[in-house]
Enzyme design. Structure first.
Site, PDB file in Angstrom:
ATOM      1  N   PHE A  71       0.827  -1.210   0.000  1.00  0.00           N
ATOM      2  CA  PHE A  71       0.000   0.000   0.000  1.00  0.00           C
ATOM      3  C   PHE A  71       0.865   1.267   0.000  1.00  0.00           C
ATOM      4  CE2 PHE A  71      -2.596  -3.367   1.735  1.00  0.00           C
ATOM      5  CZ  PHE A  71      -3.802  -3.198   1.083  1.00  0.00           C
ATOM      6  N   SER A  72       2.058   1.166  -0.532  1.00  0.00           N
ATOM      7  CA  SER A  72       3.029   2.259  -0.457  1.00  0.00           C
ATOM      8  C   SER A  72       2.616   3.471  -1.289  1.00  0.00           C
ATOM      9  CB  SER A  72       4.399   1.757  -0.930  1.00  0.00           C
ATOM     10  OG  SER A  72       5.293   2.834  -1.109  1.00  0.00           O
ATOM     11  N   ASN A  73       2.472   4.623  -0.619  1.00  0.00           N
ATOM     12  CA  ASN A  73       2.246   5.879  -1.335  1.00  0.00           C
ATOM     13  C   ASN A  73       3.474   6.271  -2.142  1.00  0.00           C
ATOM     14  OD1 ASN A  73      -0.402   6.282  -0.422  1.00  0.00           O
ATOM     15  ND2 ASN A  73       0.301   7.284   1.441  1.00  0.00           N
ATOM     16  N   HIS A  74       4.646   5.893  -1.652  1.00  0.00           N
ATOM     17  CA  HIS A  74       5.885   6.207  -2.377  1.00  0.00           C
ATOM     18  C   HIS A  74       5.919   5.487  -3.723  1.00  0.00           C
ATOM     19  CE1 HIS A  74      10.075   6.693  -3.385  1.00  0.00           C
ATOM     20  NE2 HIS A  74      10.257   5.384  -3.325  1.00  0.00           N
ATOM     21  N   LEU A  75       5.533   4.218  -3.761  1.00  0.00           N
ATOM     22  CA  LEU A  75       5.467   3.510  -5.034  1.00  0.00           C
ATOM     23  C   LEU A  75       4.491   4.192  -5.982  1.00  0.00           C
ATOM     24  CD1 LEU A  75       5.490  -0.316  -4.163  1.00  0.00           C
ATOM     25  CD2 LEU A  75       7.378   1.071  -5.030  1.00  0.00           C
TER      26      LEU A  75
END
Length: 304
Positions: A71-75
């Site tokens: 669930f990475s916002n960075h990705l």
């Protein structure tokens, strides 16, 4: 290759600084400001812009490979940058058990934006900083040559240097600047940017473990050659760890939304604001002082 022209994405810089009237602060003589970094860019909001921008310039159009959870916002931000600026992206995702399963909405967005997703087992993922392990990951991902590697959360020396602009934008505006902390890059840069302003930086970790202090010191050494600025961490408000919440935190966030008409992102922003309310009640901030809270949540979560 040439560095991408990030100005054509039209980031909103400096980000807005908004006063917020809340009696939980005013009754203690404390003024609260919201530094709306969430409004910098729709697809690269908040510290994602500040951390990614210098890395994208350094990548100069080469493929960018980075790391994150499911669930990475960075990705998501990295994938969006690749789509908008026209360079390939590779996401190394924690958890090989996810391979072959339907993608969750976050990873589906990454894939739709053109990111190639590579799932690795959790043991390998934890060891990704080891040069031999990283080399194996790159080899298995088919990205051994001509690739720019960005660490999990985007926090490296370049990212910390980019986040120093956040502190400079707040020069003279606040006595304390507080931010939720995941990997430490934003706080490392924020403190450096505040170094000559007399203000101090306060980090509210969103995960438990007690290791962030050393991470921040290392980042500052790499980015600025040594300690930079006045900063501290208060590790009491993580609500059990990353992506964890509690009934108390949920109730706080709902109450904040009802008071101010602002939807509160739970994993970072809610923990930051909850911590600041508690600290104010404890007398951590002098009467007459101004506290700025850096809002790094998604912009959609702050519009009703």
């Amino acid at each position: 290759m040439n560095a991408p022209d990030l100005s054509r994405l039209r980031p909103r810089l400096p980000s807005p600084l908004e006063p917020l009237e809340d009696e939980r602060f005013t009754r203690h003589g404390v003024r609260l400001l919201l530094k709306r970094d969430d409004l910098i860019h729709t697809d690269l909001p908040g510290n994602k812009w500040r951390k990614l921008a210098p890395n994208l310039r350094a990548a100069a159009g080469r493929p960018v490979l980075t790391f994150g959870g499911a669930f990475s916002n960075h990705l998501r931000a990295t994938a969006a940058a690749g789509r908008l600026l026209g360079f390939p992206t590779v996401g190394i995702v924690r958890g090989d058990e996810l391979a072959g399963r339907p993608l969750n909405p976050s990873l589906a967005r990454c894939s739709a934006d053109g990111m190639r997703l590579v799932f690795v087992d959790r043991t390998t993922y934890r060891a990704k900083r080891d040069p031999e392990v990283l080399a194996r990951i790159l080899r298995e991902a088919g990205a051994e040559e001509d690739v720019h590697v960005v660490p999990e959360g985007g926090s490296n020396a370049l990212a910390a240097q980019g986040c120093a602009d956040l502190g400079r934008e707040l020069a003279g505006a606040a006595d304390v600047v507080a931010v939720a902390v995941g990997t430490g890059g934003t706080l490392a840069g924020l403190a450096a940017g505040l170094a000559r302003t007399g203000a101090r930086a306060l980090g509210i970790p969103v995960l438990k473990g007690g290791f962030l202090g050393e991470e921040i010191r290392t980042l500052q050494e790499l980015a600025f050659g040594g300690p930079a600025g006045d900063w501290s961490l208060d590790e009491r408000f993580h609500a059990g760890g990353y992506a964890r919440t509690t009934p108390e935190l949920d109730a706080f966030a709902q109450d904040f939304e009802d008071r101010h008409g602002l939807a509160v992102e739970r994993h970072y922003v809610a923990k930051l604001l909850h911590g600041l309310v508690r600290l104010t009640a404890e007398g951590a901030f002098e009467p007459g002082s101004t506290v700025a809270a850096v809002i790094t949540g998604q912009p959609a979560s702050f519009s009703r």
